[in-house]
Design a protein around this motif. Sequence first.
Motif, PDB file in Angstrom:
ATOM      1  N   PHE A  66       0.841  -1.187   0.000  1.00  0.00           N
ATOM      2  CA  PHE A  66       0.000   0.000   0.000  1.00  0.00           C
ATOM      3  C   PHE A  66       0.882   1.245   0.000  1.00  0.00           C
ATOM      4  O   PHE A  66       1.900   1.284   0.688  1.00  0.00           O
ATOM      5  N   GLN A  67       0.451   2.241  -0.747  1.00  0.00           N
ATOM      6  CA  GLN A  67       1.144   3.533  -0.757  1.00  0.00           C
ATOM      7  C   GLN A  67       0.107   4.619  -0.527  1.00  0.00           C
ATOM      8  O   GLN A  67      -0.982   4.590  -1.116  1.00  0.00           O
ATOM      9  N   PHE A  68       0.444   5.560   0.346  1.00  0.00           N
ATOM     10  CA  PHE A  68      -0.475   6.631   0.712  1.00  0.00           C
ATOM     11  C   PHE A  68      -0.011   7.945   0.100  1.00  0.00           C
ATOM     12  O   PHE A  68       1.184   8.244   0.107  1.00  0.00           O
ATOM     13  N   LYS A  69      -0.967   8.715  -0.387  1.00  0.00           N
ATOM     14  CA  LYS A  69      -0.710  10.085  -0.828  1.00  0.00           C
ATOM     15  C   LYS A  69      -1.550  10.967   0.070  1.00  0.00           C
ATOM     16  O   LYS A  69      -2.756  11.133  -0.157  1.00  0.00           O
ATOM     17  N   GLY A  70      -0.909  11.468   1.131  1.00  0.00           N
ATOM     18  CA  GLY A  70      -1.659  12.217   2.135  1.00  0.00           C
ATOM     19  C   GLY A  70      -2.729  11.324   2.739  1.00  0.00           C
ATOM     20  O   GLY A  70      -2.528  10.125   2.907  1.00  0.00           O
ATOM     21  N   HIS A  71      -3.864  11.919   3.041  1.00  0.00           N
ATOM     22  CA  HIS A  71      -5.005  11.164   3.555  1.00  0.00           C
ATOM     23  C   HIS A  71      -6.103  11.054   2.493  1.00  0.00           C
ATOM     24  O   HIS A  71      -7.240  10.744   2.806  1.00  0.00           O
ATOM     25  N   GLU A  72      -5.730  11.319   1.235  1.00  0.00           N
ATOM     26  CA  GLU A  72      -6.710  11.345   0.159  1.00  0.00           C
ATOM     27  C   GLU A  72      -6.655  10.136  -0.765  1.00  0.00           C
ATOM     28  O   GLU A  72      -7.632   9.817  -1.425  1.00  0.00           O
ATOM     29  N   GLU A  73      -5.502   9.466  -0.849  1.00  0.00           N
ATOM     30  CA  GLU A  73      -5.394   8.339  -1.776  1.00  0.00           C
ATOM     31  C   GLU A  73      -4.613   7.196  -1.143  1.00  0.00           C
ATOM     32  O   GLU A  73      -3.571   7.400  -0.527  1.00  0.00           O
ATOM     33  N   ILE A  74      -5.150   6.001  -1.322  1.00  0.00           N
ATOM     34  CA  ILE A  74      -4.503   4.780  -0.854  1.00  0.00           C
ATOM     35  C   ILE A  74      -4.460   3.844  -2.063  1.00  0.00           C
ATOM     36  O   ILE A  74      -5.498   3.421  -2.553  1.00  0.00           O
ATOM     37  N   ARG A  75      -3.264   3.559  -2.551  1.00  0.00           N
ATOM     38  CA  ARG A  75      -3.085   2.654  -3.696  1.00  0.00           C
ATOM     39  C   ARG A  75      -2.489   1.347  -3.204  1.00  0.00           C
ATOM     40  O   ARG A  75      -1.744   1.334  -2.242  1.00  0.00           O
ATOM     41  N   TRP A  76      -2.801   0.263  -3.904  1.00  0.00           N
ATOM     42  CA  TRP A  76      -2.162  -0.998  -3.569  1.00  0.00           C
ATOM     43  C   TRP A  76      -1.846  -1.790  -4.821  1.00  0.00           C
ATOM     44  O   TRP A  76      -2.432  -1.578  -5.867  1.00  0.00           O
ATOM     45  N   LYS A  77      -0.867  -2.696  -4.655  1.00  0.00           N
ATOM     46  CA  LYS A  77      -0.508  -3.622  -5.733  1.00  0.00           C
ATOM     47  C   LYS A  77      -0.062  -4.932  -5.096  1.00  0.00           C
ATOM     48  O   LYS A  77       0.403  -4.969  -3.957  1.00  0.00           O
ATOM     49  N   LEU A  78      -0.180  -5.994  -5.863  1.00  0.00           N
ATOM     50  CA  LEU A  78       0.161  -7.327  -5.394  1.00  0.00           C
ATOM     51  C   LEU A  78       1.672  -7.509  -5.306  1.00  0.00           C
ATOM     52  O   LEU A  78       2.401  -7.132  -6.224  1.00  0.00           O
ATOM     53  N   VAL A  79       2.125  -8.110  -4.208  1.00  0.00           N
ATOM     54  CA  VAL A  79       3.533  -8.464  -4.038  1.00  0.00           C
ATOM     55  C   VAL A  79       3.700  -9.961  -4.276  1.00  0.00           C
ATOM     56  O   VAL A  79       4.548 -10.375  -5.050  1.00  0.00           O
ATOM     57  N   GLU A  80       2.886 -10.787  -3.580  1.00  0.00           N
ATOM     58  CA  GLU A  80       2.919 -12.241  -3.791  1.00  0.00           C
ATOM     59  C   GLU A  80       1.601 -12.851  -3.352  1.00  0.00           C
ATOM     60  O   GLU A  80       0.887 -12.282  -2.528  1.00  0.00           O
TER      61      GLU A  80
END
Length: 144
Positions: A66-80
């Motif tokens: 998960f990566q956060f951009k402030g408190h407005e965006e939460i992105r995620w991508k698969l690791v395994e």
Amino acid sequence: MAEVVRDKIMKVPHRALFSAITEFEKYPDFLAEVTGATIVKKVGADKVQVKFEIEVVKTFVYTLEFQFKGHEEIRWKLVESDFFKKNEGRWLLKPQGDKETEVHYELDVAVVFLIPSWIAKKLTEVNLPKMFESFEQRAQELMG
């Protein structure tokens, strides 16, 4: 499985919803299919890897970053994963005054085996609204 996009106004403050979404280790407390969630790696203040265990007919394990951009965006991508070939998406949270949040949710997943269309439909049309309700209720609990 195709990409899923949902928009909703949730009747909770933006910060409470952000907290509900990012308290990953609490997911088993309010998301029925999540049986385990452990933070396995933190990279600074804006990136974290979380290992999830879910029960959907059988137990599956996967790790998302998960990566956060402030408190407005939460992105995620698969690791395994032993279940997903692809799992990525994002939450966009936009405050609507002090008591509501405009939510935009995107999800793009693919699993390692073929699943019947009725199961895919259930996951997107039944489980996704339930998940939204669960996050909204958790945010209300965090407000006190």
